[in-house]
Design a protein around this motif. Structure first.
Motif, PDB file in Angstrom:
ATOM      1  N   THR A  68      53.335  43.121  46.515  1.00  0.00           N
ATOM      2  CA  THR A  68      52.592  41.979  45.984  1.00  0.00           C
ATOM      3  C   THR A  68      52.613  40.825  46.988  1.00  0.00           C
ATOM      4  OG1 THR A  68      54.432  40.921  44.873  1.00  0.00           O
ATOM      5  CG2 THR A  68      53.328  42.694  43.674  1.00  0.00           C
ATOM      6  N   GLY A  69      51.889  39.749  46.646  1.00  0.00           N
ATOM      7  CA  GLY A  69      51.828  38.592  47.547  1.00  0.00           C
ATOM      8  C   GLY A  69      51.301  39.039  48.897  1.00  0.00           C
ATOM      9  N   ILE A  85      48.929  44.804  45.269  1.00  0.00           N
ATOM     10  CA  ILE A  85      48.359  44.295  44.012  1.00  0.00           C
ATOM     11  C   ILE A  85      48.943  42.907  43.781  1.00  0.00           C
ATOM     12  CG2 ILE A  85      50.125  45.433  42.567  1.00  0.00           C
ATOM     13  CD1 ILE A  85      47.854  45.731  40.402  1.00  0.00           C
ATOM     14  N   ASN A  86      48.162  42.040  43.187  1.00  0.00           N
ATOM     15  CA  ASN A  86      48.654  40.707  42.828  1.00  0.00           C
ATOM     16  C   ASN A  86      49.653  40.845  41.679  1.00  0.00           C
ATOM     17  OD1 ASN A  86      48.136  38.526  40.543  1.00  0.00           O
ATOM     18  ND2 ASN A  86      47.909  37.479  42.489  1.00  0.00           N
ATOM     19  N   VAL A  87      50.751  40.127  41.731  1.00  0.00           N
ATOM     20  CA  VAL A  87      51.821  40.376  40.750  1.00  0.00           C
ATOM     21  C   VAL A  87      51.466  39.901  39.328  1.00  0.00           C
ATOM     22  CG1 VAL A  87      53.241  38.282  41.049  1.00  0.00           C
ATOM     23  CG2 VAL A  87      54.332  40.463  40.504  1.00  0.00           C
ATOM     24  N   HIS A  88      50.646  38.874  39.228  1.00  0.00           N
ATOM     25  CA  HIS A  88      50.216  38.392  37.909  1.00  0.00           C
ATOM     26  C   HIS A  88      49.331  39.456  37.239  1.00  0.00           C
ATOM     27  CE1 HIS A  88      49.415  34.226  35.871  1.00  0.00           C
ATOM     28  NE2 HIS A  88      49.611  35.152  34.970  1.00  0.00           N
ATOM     29  N   GLN A  89      48.440  40.015  38.069  1.00  0.00           N
ATOM     30  CA  GLN A  89      47.556  41.089  37.620  1.00  0.00           C
ATOM     31  C   GLN A  89      48.398  42.315  37.232  1.00  0.00           C
ATOM     32  OE1 GLN A  89      44.916  41.900  40.858  1.00  0.00           O
ATOM     33  NE2 GLN A  89      43.265  42.616  39.552  1.00  0.00           N
TER      34      GLN A  89
ATOM     35  N   ILE B 666      42.413  37.428  33.187  1.00  0.00           N
ATOM     36  CA  ILE B 666      42.292  38.490  34.188  1.00  0.00           C
ATOM     37  C   ILE B 666      41.550  39.668  33.568  1.00  0.00           C
ATOM     38  CG2 ILE B 666      43.575  40.040  35.728  1.00  0.00           C
ATOM     39  CD1 ILE B 666      45.911  38.032  35.614  1.00  0.00           C
ATOM     40  N   ILE B 697      43.994  32.900  37.696  1.00  0.00           N
ATOM     41  CA  ILE B 697      45.100  33.771  38.125  1.00  0.00           C
ATOM     42  C   ILE B 697      45.962  32.983  39.095  1.00  0.00           C
ATOM     43  CG2 ILE B 697      43.961  34.738  40.178  1.00  0.00           C
ATOM     44  CD1 ILE B 697      45.013  37.527  39.234  1.00  0.00           C
ATOM     45  N   GLU B 700      50.788  34.389  45.011  1.00  0.00           N
ATOM     46  CA  GLU B 700      52.171  34.108  45.391  1.00  0.00           C
ATOM     47  C   GLU B 700      52.268  33.265  46.653  1.00  0.00           C
ATOM     48  OE1 GLU B 700      54.519  37.678  45.666  1.00  0.00           O
ATOM     49  OE2 GLU B 700      56.103  36.623  46.731  1.00  0.00           O
ATOM     50  N   GLU B 704      47.990  35.203  50.455  1.00  0.00           N
ATOM     51  CA  GLU B 704      47.422  36.084  49.437  1.00  0.00           C
ATOM     52  C   GLU B 704      46.185  35.438  48.800  1.00  0.00           C
ATOM     53  OE1 GLU B 704      49.665  36.807  45.820  1.00  0.00           O
ATOM     54  OE2 GLU B 704      48.572  38.663  45.433  1.00  0.00           O
TER      55      GLU B 704
END
Ligand code: SF4
Ligand code: SF4
Ligand code: SF4
Lengths: 170, 806
Positions: A68-69, A85-89, B666, B697, B700, B704
């Protein structure tokens, strides 16, 4: 073995439930027991000492990696199965039993999280904790309240030792 | 009854009686509606209420962009039945569950932000009408559509200050209705709170629009001016030899009186007037139409408030409203700085001196008898603030308050550190203070110096330090060299985007040749220092995106220089054009960002604006590649601004701290059912790519965020050239900041013409080899494979009612 359960002082109170503080042996057992585990790493993993250990964990336990990030760069040439992958997603998709996962084979039952800012991973995991059955194991250097199980808050040196022990036990 | 309007009339035969009716409820609105009829057709939703957008638009948005709930806490402590344990989505004593409660919590953030802007608008509107009268025309620059947010919401097109009143009253009425839903467990459905949050977000942009247009019109702010002047910014620009009047907050009303007083008394060269937060931006706009040389300064964002006080430089602090810290008085008191509260929203428990003679108040404050005063009378405020600054300067200089800590003092502080780690545990940025202290003890202050840029000046570390080390001051002392060099430039906020600019750029935006609009807004709570915003802006500007900014985001973009010593505002033009860096203005100017997208739909797409939110938003979502960034989103106002963008189909990426807003929107990019729209030409369903894949959304890191934003500019109706350009940027940025090819690039390909030009052959090979698409290599054409058909004249819409024959 380094005692990773001693300092579980909270960054701030997030309510009544707290994660179970565990040592590396317990973490190793949970990872080995998981049917569909996923190693979730944050950008902090790019510190060389940690990156090296994360790769060892992934290889030894045969874990796919959710990078992530901006952490994917670290894994591109390491012969591991890492996807961005984005961690929130990711946190949201984990709450959906119909998510095909990063490999199309279905959702995960256990995630192992490493090297996030604690406030950020705590928030993301508050969603999976309350709205899914996915177990989360934090093996970072900070106690993460909203994980199912977590190392306590330890020094960087202790953290290296704890991760090495975990690698040995996998 | 309904024939009564505002004004006065006399009753016959009762000669000596006159009844004056200042306001009949509903009459102003009715009269305004009468007038609006002459201004062309209206859509179905003028003067919307709590349920108006729910089924026709909000629920459609929320079906694809699902609310993602990440509670801050598993308890609810809202009422006296509780506290209730809601963990695992349990229900509390009132019956609300974890989802509903957290929906309510997020909604509360949004409505708080909405109230801030609306109240600010009301204050300015009343004040400016009192000074300039109701008939002052709204001259805002070259535009027919002066007030897109007001017009879409109410159907009104106000042309004078007085004609704004119905929109203002309406916003206040809806705010009351909205706030009432928070009571106990009554509105239990999370999804309805989300719909209400979206509605509140739309009202927020009305409140902001009112705030900004009235000040632009009445206070001679730049009017859609790409050449608005460059203003000095940063702590390093303050001349330490001069008395320094420091203003903090977000309401320029009172500050204009200080500027007038300074100008009348020829003081603009003899003292410094500068500020933090949006008041600072707005004072650089005051009387800008006269083109007098800019002399006021922007110091920085909210994260600098304590830091600037700790420098000891301000001789007087005046606060107004909104993003102002609650500990200004005790902090200022330690350094002998009198604080004047100039707005009834923040009075700090200080005595009110409106009724007292100016000289007596100056004397009282000078003597330190009171730490500060409330002064709401602007005439007095203007004089007292300026005169007191001059009086205080020599006094504070002599008392040594304007000097920062000595080297000996610094050593004493650092040596006290017991390496207990408490400060690290509570620091919201998780800064490694104990580590830096260790190095400082050995004489190496560079680790402490490094913390300066990342520290948001919140003082949480100091509150837990048992050794009572003033950690923030330690960091600032270590960074004093860097701070002295903190000098940048920002463009004075230029106001809205003109219709002419929309006409010139609209086609490029809809076609995708200008790859997108990146809106950088939001307050400072950055995960990795303000510089991230600069890097993000620079990357997009170099790629010919239009970058617009407001508030603290706009400030931080101007704080850094390239190798030639130039800031971004010097390097890139100020127009709403490909590769332009547009500082729209303060936070309330955010309404002009949604306004620009709305105008593209209205002017360029030919959509009816008045009372037509869903249709305008539908157009933006499907066609206008815009994405917001609120990197340090921190305040409740940021929540309402972002949610207002969301209802209009504009996605936003927020910084990691914003996960604490408890909610994101999302979409499931893997669920094909979510990625269908109607073709308005015939009502048939058509597949679209997963774009944009979120409305709200967090990212991080700034690295990103960049590819996420580039990807979010891809829209279903891109033509092939646009798609190819947008994919080129996204894929290059993904490669640069994430690494390798994105996994899902192929989902956006409809025909070979969509493929990025430079890599076309390579990508076709991949499509054939990895995804099994059929390629005719002779003609270099895709024969089969894509799930999405390309049809240049398709009209994607989420609204079945817009389809032919519906
Ligand atoms: S509002 Fe409801 S959930 Fe919250 S404390 Fe009261 S009873 Fe419990
Ligand atoms: S003042 Fe700075 S160092 Fe201290 S807790 Fe806040 S961000 Fe961290
Ligand atoms: S809290 Fe104070 S004593 Fe403890 S590590 Fe931080 S600075 Fe040192």
């Amino acid at each position: 073995m380094v005692d990773t359960t001693k300092n579980t002082k909270l960054f701030t109170s997030y309510g009544v439930t707290t994660s179970k503080a565990i040592n590396p042996d317990m973490a190793a057992k949970m990872i080995s027991k998981a049917k569909r585990p996923l190693l979730v790493v944050g950008t902090g993993v790019l510190r060389p000492e940690i990156l090296d250990r994360a790769v060892k964990i992934a290889k030894k336990a045969n874990l796919p990696i959710a990078a992530t990030g901006s952490s994917l760069h670290g894994f591109l040439d390491k012969d591991v199965n890492a996807k961005y992958i984005n961690v929130h997603q990711l946190g949201f998709y984990l709450t959906d039993p119909a998510w095909p996962g990063l490999d199309g084979k279905g959702n995960y039952d256990t995630i192992i999280v490493l090297e996030f800012k604690k406030y950020y991973i705590n928030q993301v995991l508050s969603g999976t904790k309350n709205f899914s059955k996915v177990k989360s194991i934090s093996i970072g250097k900070d106690y993460v309240q909203n994980a199912t199980m977590s190392f306590g808050t330890i020094s960087r040196e202790e953290h290296f030792v704890a991760l090495d022990e975990l690698i040995d036990l996998l | 009854m309904s024939k009564l309007t505002t004004g006065s009339f006399s009753i016959e035969d009762l000669e000596s009686v006159q009844i004056t009716i200042n306001n009949v409820i509903g009459a102003a609105k009715e009269a305004a509606d009468e007038k609006a009829k002459d201004l062309g057709p209206l859509g179905p939703t003028t003067w919307p209420g709590l349920a108006t957008y729910r089924d026709d638009w909000n629920f459609k948005l929320l079906a694809r962009y699902e609310p993602v709930i990440t509670p801050m806490c598993d308890q609810c402590c809202y009422c006296t039945y509780g506290p209730c344990d809601l963990s695992n989505n349990k229900r509390g004593a009132c019956g609300i569950d974890m989802l509903g409660h957290n929906g309510r919590e997020f909604f509360l953030r949004v409505i708080t932000g909405t109230a801030c802007h609306a109240a600010h608008g009301r204050h300015l509107l009343d004040h400016l009408i009192e000074v300039f009268g109701e008939d002052l025309p709204l001259k805002l620059g070259q535009s027919d559509v002066l007030t897109p947010n007001i017009t879409i919401t109410t159907g009104q097109r106000p042309m004078t200050l007085g004609e704004i009143k119905p929109a203002m009253e309406y916003t206040e009425e809806q705010l009351t209705q909205l706030l009432a839903t928070v009571h106990a467990g009554q509105e239990a459905a999370e999804i309805d709170y989300d719909s209400k949050a979206l509605f509140s977000g739309s009202l927020d942009h009305v409140g902001m629009e009112i705030s900004d247009i009235v000040q632009i019109a009445a206070l001679d702010f730049p009017k859609a001016d790409p050449e608005a002047p460059l203003i000095e910014m940063g702590v390093g620009t303050i001349d330490k030899e001069k008395p320094f009047l420091c203003v903090i907050g977000h309401n320029v009303g009172g500050v204009t009186y200080m500027m007038d007083y300074m100008e009348e008394h020829d003081l603009t060269n003899k003292m410094e007037l500068g500020g933090l937060c949006c008041t600072a931006i707005d004072l650089t706009r005051y009387k800008e139409a006269d083109r007098r040389a800019p002399y006021t300064k922007v110091i920085g964002s909210m994260s600098q408030e304590l830091k600037i006080i700790r420098t000891g430089l301000p001789d007087v602090i005046v606060v107004d409203e909104q993003c102002v810290r609650g500990d200004i008085v005790p902090e200022a008191q330690k350094l002998g700085i009198p604080v004047i509260a100039s707005n009834a929203k923040i009075m700090y428990g200080l005595p009110n001196r409106d009724a007292q003679d100016v000289d007596a108040t100056i004397e009282e404050l000078k003597s330190g008898a009171i730490p500060g005063a409330v002064i709401l009378d602007y005439d007095k405020l203007g004089e007292i603030a300026v005169r007191l600054t001059q009086v205080m300067h020599p006094i504070r200089e002599a008392a040594g308050f304007r000097k920062i800590a000595s080297d000996e003092q610094m050593k004493e502080w650092v040596d006290k550190c017991a390496d207990c780690g408490s400060c690290y545990l509570v620091c919201p940025e998780e800064l490694e203070i104990p580590e830096a202290m260790k190095h400082a003890k050995k004489g190496d202050y560079s680790y402490l110096e490094d913390l300066h840029d990342q520290c948001i000046g919140c003082r949480r570390c100091e509150q837990v330090c048992k050794k009572e080390i003033p950690i923030l001051s330690v960091i600032e002392k270590a960074a004093q060299k860097i701070i002295a060099e903190e000098k940048g430039l920002i463009r004075a906020g230029r106001g809205q985007v003109s219709d002419a600019e929309i006409r010139a750029e609209g086609l490029n935006l809809v076609m995708g040749t200008t790859p997108g609009i990146i809106a950088i807004i939001g307050c400072p709570n950055y995960g990795d220092g303000a510089k991230s915003v600069y890097y993000i802006a620079e990357e997009f500007l170099k790629r010919n995106f239009i970058v617009v900014g407001t508030g603290c985001g706009a400030m931080d973009m101007g704080m850094y220089k390239d190798e030639n010593g130039q800031t971004l505002y010097e390097r890139f033009p100020g127009g709403f054009q490909s590769g332009g860096l547009v500082n729209i203005g303060s936070c309330v100017s955010n309404a002009h960002i949604t306004g620009a997208a709305q105008k593209v739909a209205g002017i360029f797409g030919g959509r009816t604006m008045g009372g037509n939110l869903a249709e305008i938003a539908d157009y933006v979502l499907n066609r206008v590649g815009a994405c917001g960034l609120a990197w340090g989103a921190f305040s409740q106002k940021a929540a309402s601004i972002g949610t207002g963008c969301n209802i209009y189909g504009i996605p936003a990426v927020l910084g990691p701290h914003s996960s604490k807003y408890r909610r994101a929107l999302i979409a499931k990019n893997y669920d094909d059912e979510k990625w269908k729209v109607y073709d308005a030409r015939n009502g048939e369903e058509m597949n679209i790519p997963p774009a944009p894949e979120f409305l709200l959304i967090t990212a991080e890191t700034w690295q990103e965020a960049i590819p996420m934003m580039a990807k979010a500019c891809i829209r279903p109706s891109d033509n092939s050239m646009g798609r190819s350009i947008k994919l080129t940027h996204w894929m290059e940025l993904h490669e640069k900041y994430i690494g390798g090819m994105p996994d899902d690039w192929w989902k956006f390909i409809r025909t070979e013409a969509d493929l990025p030009l430079a890599k076309r052959a390579d990508l076709m090979k991949k499509l054939e080899g990895e995804y099994g698409w059929e390629i005719d290599w002779k003609r270099k054409k895709i024969i089969s494979g894509p799930k999405i058909k390309f049809d240049v004249s398709a009209q994607p819409t989420n609204l079945k009612r817009l389809c032919k024959g519906a």
